[in-house]
Design an enzyme around this catalytic site. Structure first.
Site: not given
Length: 750
Positions: A592-593, A358-359, A487
């Site tokens: 995580k992000q 999906w990046d 995640e």
């Protein structure tokens, strides 16, 4: 951090050969042309630690999914990019002894990646007994001809005695993947042959049990040397070699030039056509000189840099970072082939299997819109449209309607085997819908969204409508059992980002359906009942929110965690993904992000300054930034909030992630999709670029370390240049029709 490479504006250079950094050097000096690419491993055999890798776009292998507890819906296979025939191999034999930098006495070593011209040069002097030779290896993968790679080797005798020298050029099919099970090989050799100055190998991927295509690959090399040919087409079962040799007097130079044509069954109907095509291409390139081939290659790169270069004065590290990232992005993908996409490692390593994530839609599309012709991004959208059948299959495997685009794929079929990512991280369906909107908003081109795009949006919406459930107790629609972009949180209920994207996608699809023509509407066959259901979901979607904190809550229960900032974690326990158990990570509040902040970035103009501030101030201190995709989002939002020091800190992290090996994992390959972050941080962050009502808006600031910065940007057929320094902002039209832009809320006519 250990400084392995020099900091230069246009080059990535090291003057030290350190075997401990060999894999890092290989990753950093990778080359590619969108169709194929390779790590910067040596042409000659090397007996030390190394990760040779040559990868071909769209060529992959399905490996059987192996899990301890099989669950219904698991993919039967996971896909992996496979190491191709080694076509750069050139061995040198000096007075009967093979050159091997792992063993030989080496001086004057220099490895130089010229990003402006996409040329890798390696020079060194080797002393073997009484012999002393200066070697120069040059290589490029042609941007002008997708099937062509060129290697040139020059050897000068810098000693005082004559030397017996052999240069042996090969095509070697005895290759494997480092991640292969039980050292298995993936190639069968179908044909191998050669003459005194040419050789060819035709290979085919071994059969698989999953109905996916086998790939045939043909490679033909032509070698020209100032040394005489020794033997004609030396062959083994897996290798063909052209040998050249003779005596090299003191002060004399020998040279070998190698051209390789690489073709695959993706472009040919059968082996006969493939072989004929390979021979025709070889004949064509052999009519041209090295300079002709190189100039055609550099002309393409010059055009790319004209459209995209970012110039920074006052900070060479920042300058090198943005150019390195753009260079590696363009080496991986430049939109020539809609069958291809962008893997997180590109052509630089085996990790992540070389597949599409999906990046692409979330991070790469906004960059390619700004630095390439719009057809490049349209091809990325077409890639997903062409894989709709696979998306139908993925949804059906989960017992759901519509289309579920895969988390990881080569052909549209899901090929990732971690449950919490493959089956829970469904926000990617919304990210793909958002990319269609992003393209349409930026380019003004509705031809895609009203045809192919409306089909994609409709099928994604059908998935969302089936995936949500209605809570009678709350009288709202909810989505349980998901993983968001963070995640470090699995199997949560009502991830705000996922719910928000689902709601937005349904709303956007309903708008698009009002604009499609009668024929397209008939093909889509969205009933009035479906539209009514979609609107009901839009109106009643549950979005977790905390009024006291003024924030969107990442998911149900998140605020029940022990909320402490990352600064409370002892330094020797960072990064947590290398020090904590998975159980401890999942129970922690650490992110995580960007998750909520991913949504705030996507829809940055839809939230008030107070909302953006409250969410950033709450979530950023909890974010460990252990995803390479994290820093860019935080840099942009920090800039939007005028947190300039934080914006610059996050820019420096994203721009030099690989150059400085921030995560200590660049040896596996570069973080290609996260390389979009440096451009996004400068253009959307520092320069404040937004598209509002078909107009570009800028609100720039100048980082304290910088004297100035300047970037070029394509927008609706125009190429503009934005220059920011201590005196303010200047915007110039380079080409195209007149254009009005807004700079600090003032209209500027270009």
């Amino acid at each position: 951090m250990k400084q392995t490479f020099d900091i230069e504006p246009w080059n990535v250079v090291t003057r030290k050969f350190d075997p401990e950094d060999k894999r890092l050097q290989e990753s950093m000096t990778s080359l590619g042309n969108g169709n194929m690419g390779l790590r910067g491993f040596f042409e000659e055999d090397y007996s030390g630690d190394t990760l040779p890798g040559i990868y071909l776009g769209g060529v992959w292998f399905p490996d059987k999914t192996r899990v301890g507890w099989w669950k219904n819906g698991y993919p039967a296979y996971f896909g992996k990019v496979i190491n191709a025939v080694n076509f750069i191999k050139v061995n040198a034999v000096i007075n009967g002894e093979k050159l091997d930098l792992a063993k030989d006495q080496v001086s004057h070593f220099k490895l130089d990646l010229d990003m402006q011209h996409a040329l890798l040069t390696r020079t060194f002097t080797v002393t073997k007994g009484a012999a002393k030779l200066a070697f120069t290896f040059e290589r490029f993968v042609s941007a002008a001809q997708k099937e062509l790679a060129v290697i040139r080797v020059s050897v000068k005798n810098v000693g005082d005695q004559a030397v017996k020298l052999e240069l042996n050029s090969s095509l070697d099919a005895d290759v494997q993947n480092e991640d292969a099970n039980y050292d298995e090989r993936f190639w069968d050799v179908l044909n191998l042959g050669g003459t005194s100055d040419q050789g060819e190998v035709v290979t085919k991927t071994k059969p698989n049990n999953f109905g996916t295509p086998q790939f045939t690959v043909g490679m033909q090399m032509t070698n020209k040397s100032t040394l005489p040919a020794v033997e004609s087409g030396v062959q083994t079962a897996t290798e063909v070699t052209n040998e050249f040799g003779g005596e090299l007097a003191a002060g004399e130079t020998a040279q070998l030039e190698k051209r390789v044509i690489v073709v695959t069954s993706r472009d040919y109907d059968d082996q006969i056509a493939l072989t004929a095509g390979m021979h025709d291409l070889t004949s064509d390139v052999n009519k041209q000189s090295f300079d002709d081939l190189y100039q055609a290659h550099t002309a393409v790169w010059a055009d790319r840099w004209t459209k995209s270069d970012v110039s920074i004065e006052g900070d060479v590290g920042a300058q090198q970072g943005i150019r390195f990232n753009l260079f590696q992005l363009f080496s991986t993908y430049y939109g020539e082939d809609s069958r291809l996409n962008i893997g997180p490692k590109g052509f630089t390593g085996e990790k992540y299997g070389g597949a599409t994530y999906w990046d692409t839609e979330a991070f790469a599309v906004p960059v390619y819109l700004g630095v390439t012709d719009q057809k490049v991004t349209r091809n990325l959208l077409m890639y997903r449209y062409q894989q709709l059948d696979g998306a139908y299959h993925n949804a059906k495997m989960q017992g759901l309607k519509g289309a579920l685009f895969p988390m990881v794929t080569f052909d549209g079929i899901e090929s990732h085997n971690e449950w919490e990512i493959t089956f829970e991280e469904i926000h990617r369906n919304g990210d793909i819908a958002f990319a269609i909107y992003n393209y349409t908003r930026y380019t003004g081109d509705k031809s895609y969204v009203l045809h192919e795009g409306s089909k994609v949006l409709t099928e994604i919406s059908r998935f969302w409508a089936d995936r949500v459930h209605f809570s009678k107790r709350n009288q709202q629609y909810m989505i349980h059992g998901v993983t968001g972009p963070d995640e470090y949180e699995n199997n949560v209920d009502n991830n705000w980002y996922t719910n928000y994207l689902a709601q937005w996608t349904l709303k956007y699809t309903l708008q698009v359906l009002q604009e499609v023509d009668a024929k397209q509407a008939a093909d889509l066959a969205v009933s009035d009942e479906e539209k009514k259901q979609w609107q009901d979901i839009v109106d009643k979607m549950y979005l977790p929110h905390d009024d006291k904190l003024g924030i969107f809550v990442q998911h149900d229960g998140f605020l029940d965690k022990d909320i402490e900032p990352v600064s409370a974690i002892p330094a020797d326990q960072l990064p947590i993904n290398q020090h904590w158990s998975w159980d401890k990570i999942l129970r922690s509040p650490y992110i995580k992000q960007g998750d909520v902040l991913q949504g705030v970035w996507d829809f940055i103009d839809d939230f008030t300054p107070a909302q953006k501030k409250a969410n950033f101030d709450f979530y950023e201190p909890l974010t460990v930034h252990e995803s390479s995709l994290s820093a860019a989002i935080h840099s942009i939002l920090a800039a939007d909030l005028h947190y300039e020091d934080k914006a610059v800190e996050m820019y420096e992290r994203t721009s030099r992630l690989d150059l400085d090996n921030y995560n200590n994992d660049t040896v596996d390959g570069l973080h290609i999709t996260s390389m979009t972050g440096s451009w996004l941080a400068i253009v959307q962050g520092f320069a404040g670029m937004r598209v509002r009502d078909d107009e570009l808006h800028f609100a720039p600031f100048l980082p304290k370390k910088w004297t100035s910065y300047e970037f070029r940007q394509l927008f609706r057929g125009r190429l503009i240049e934005v220059h920011v320094d201590a005196n303010g902002t200047n915007v110039k039209l380079i080409s195209g029709d007149p254009l009005t832009v807004s700079v600090n809320d003032k209209e500027v006519n270009l």
